[in-house]
Design a protein around this motif. Structure first.
Motif, short mmCIF file in Angstrom:
data_model
loop_
_atom_site.label_atom_id
_atom_site.label_comp_id
_atom_site.label_asym_id
_atom_site.label_seq_id
_atom_site.Cartn_x
_atom_site.Cartn_y
_atom_site.Cartn_z
N VAL A 50 -1.54 -1.01 -4.38
CA VAL A 50 -2.71 -0.17 -4.30
C VAL A 50 -1.58 1.32 -3.74
O VAL A 50 -1.23 1.15 -3.04
N THR A 51 -2.03 2.20 -4.55
CA THR A 51 -1.48 3.48 -4.21
C THR A 51 -2.57 4.64 -4.09
O THR A 51 -3.62 4.39 -4.75
N ILE A 52 -2.34 5.59 -3.10
CA ILE A 52 -3.36 6.73 -2.96
C ILE A 52 -2.55 7.95 -3.22
O ILE A 52 -3.02 9.14 -3.15
N ALA A 53 -1.35 7.82 -3.60
CA ALA A 53 -0.41 8.99 -4.05
C ALA A 53 0.25 9.11 -5.24
O ALA A 53 0.71 10.22 -5.52
N ASP A 54 0.38 7.91 -5.85
CA ASP A 54 1.03 7.97 -7.39
C ASP A 54 0.14 8.10 -8.54
O ASP A 54 -0.37 6.89 -8.48
N PHE A 55 0.14 9.05 -9.01
CA PHE A 55 -0.84 9.28 -10.10
C PHE A 55 -0.41 8.64 -11.63
O PHE A 55 -0.94 8.62 -12.36
N ALA A 56 0.96 8.06 -11.47
CA ALA A 56 1.25 7.32 -12.57
C ALA A 56 1.23 5.83 -12.44
O ALA A 56 1.68 5.03 -13.27
N ALA A 57 0.22 5.62 -11.51
CA ALA A 57 0.07 4.08 -11.27
C ALA A 57 -0.67 3.35 -12.31
O ALA A 57 -0.12 2.43 -12.54
N PHE A 113 0.93 -1.16 0.01
CA PHE A 113 -0.06 -0.12 0.20
C PHE A 113 0.93 1.36 0.06
O PHE A 113 1.64 1.39 1.11
N ASP A 114 0.98 1.95 -0.95
CA ASP A 114 2.02 3.01 -1.22
C ASP A 114 1.01 4.35 -0.82
O ASP A 114 -0.07 4.73 -1.36
N VAL A 115 1.59 5.19 0.08
CA VAL A 115 1.04 6.33 0.61
C VAL A 115 1.76 7.63 0.33
O VAL A 115 1.56 8.76 0.63
N ALA A 116 3.19 7.20 -0.19
CA ALA A 116 4.20 8.17 -0.37
C ALA A 116 4.27 8.80 -1.63
O ALA A 116 4.33 9.96 -1.90
N GLY A 117 3.77 8.12 -2.73
CA GLY A 117 4.02 8.73 -4.01
C GLY A 117 5.30 9.12 -4.63
O GLY A 117 5.40 10.24 -5.05
N GLN A 156 -0.11 3.48 -15.56
CA GLN A 156 1.03 3.06 -16.44
C GLN A 156 1.57 1.76 -15.93
O GLN A 156 2.44 1.35 -16.78
N LEU A 157 1.64 1.49 -14.69
CA LEU A 157 2.26 0.20 -14.30
C LEU A 157 1.28 -0.94 -14.08
O LEU A 157 1.66 -1.91 -13.74
N GLY A 158 0.13 -0.36 -14.34
CA GLY A 158 -1.05 -1.74 -14.00
C GLY A 158 -1.36 -1.57 -12.38
O GLY A 158 -2.09 -2.51 -12.17
N VAL A 159 -1.04 -0.78 -11.80
CA VAL A 159 -1.37 -0.54 -10.30
C VAL A 159 -2.65 0.21 -10.05
O VAL A 159 -2.73 1.38 -10.74
N ARG A 160 -3.49 -0.06 -9.18
CA ARG A 160 -4.58 0.42 -8.90
C ARG A 160 -4.56 1.86 -7.91
O ARG A 160 -3.79 1.87 -6.92
N LEU A 161 -4.82 2.90 -8.54
CA LEU A 161 -5.12 4.17 -7.67
C LEU A 161 -6.23 4.45 -7.24
O LEU A 161 -7.22 4.35 -7.67
N SER A 162 -6.29 4.36 -5.82
CA SER A 162 -7.43 4.42 -4.95
C SER A 162 -7.71 6.00 -4.63
O SER A 162 -6.97 6.44 -3.76
#
Length: 112
Positions: free
Chosen positions: A30-37, A8-12, A39-45
């Motif tokens: 899952v990330t809540i901070a990296d808006f390039a998610a 769980f990425d919160v730093a971005g 592009q890597l197939g990661v879910r941006l919540s």
């Protein structure tokens, strides 16, 4: 390399590719901070969940996981508030393993 089940990425801070490598799949990150998610197939919540458009629902979920012992937040070092500049300098250095925290003294409240 250590295998991690979920991340769980919160730093971005641009660490999503490393988190995908640690978990083995973008579906486990899952990330809540990296808006390039995406592009890597990661879910941006982000956005509304449970009627809360500001994301505060994530805080309650993280707190519950922490209380259950299922969420750990590594802390590298804790500084007194008077050492905030030193803490900031350490936080800016890489690589960093864990969070840098400030201990803020509580002030007594008075009943009105």
């Amino acid at each position: 390399m250590c295998r991690v089940g979920l991340a769980f990425d919160v730093a971005g801070a641009g660490s999503l590719s490393e988190l995908v490598a640690l978990t083995g799949t973008a579906d486990s990150v899952v990330t809540i901070a990296d808006f390039a998610a995406r592009q890597l197939g990661v879910r941006l919540s982000s956005g509304e969940l449970g009627g809360e458009p500001n994301g505060h629902h994530g805080l309650a979920a993280a707190a519950a996981l922490f209380e259950e012992g299922r969420f750990r937040l590594p802390v590298q070092e804790v500084f007194a508030l008077t050492q905030a500049a030193r803490a900031h300098a350490l936080a800016a250095r890489r690589p960093r393993r864990g969070k840098i925290a400030l201990a803020v003294p509580q002030t007594p409240t008075t009943a009105e």
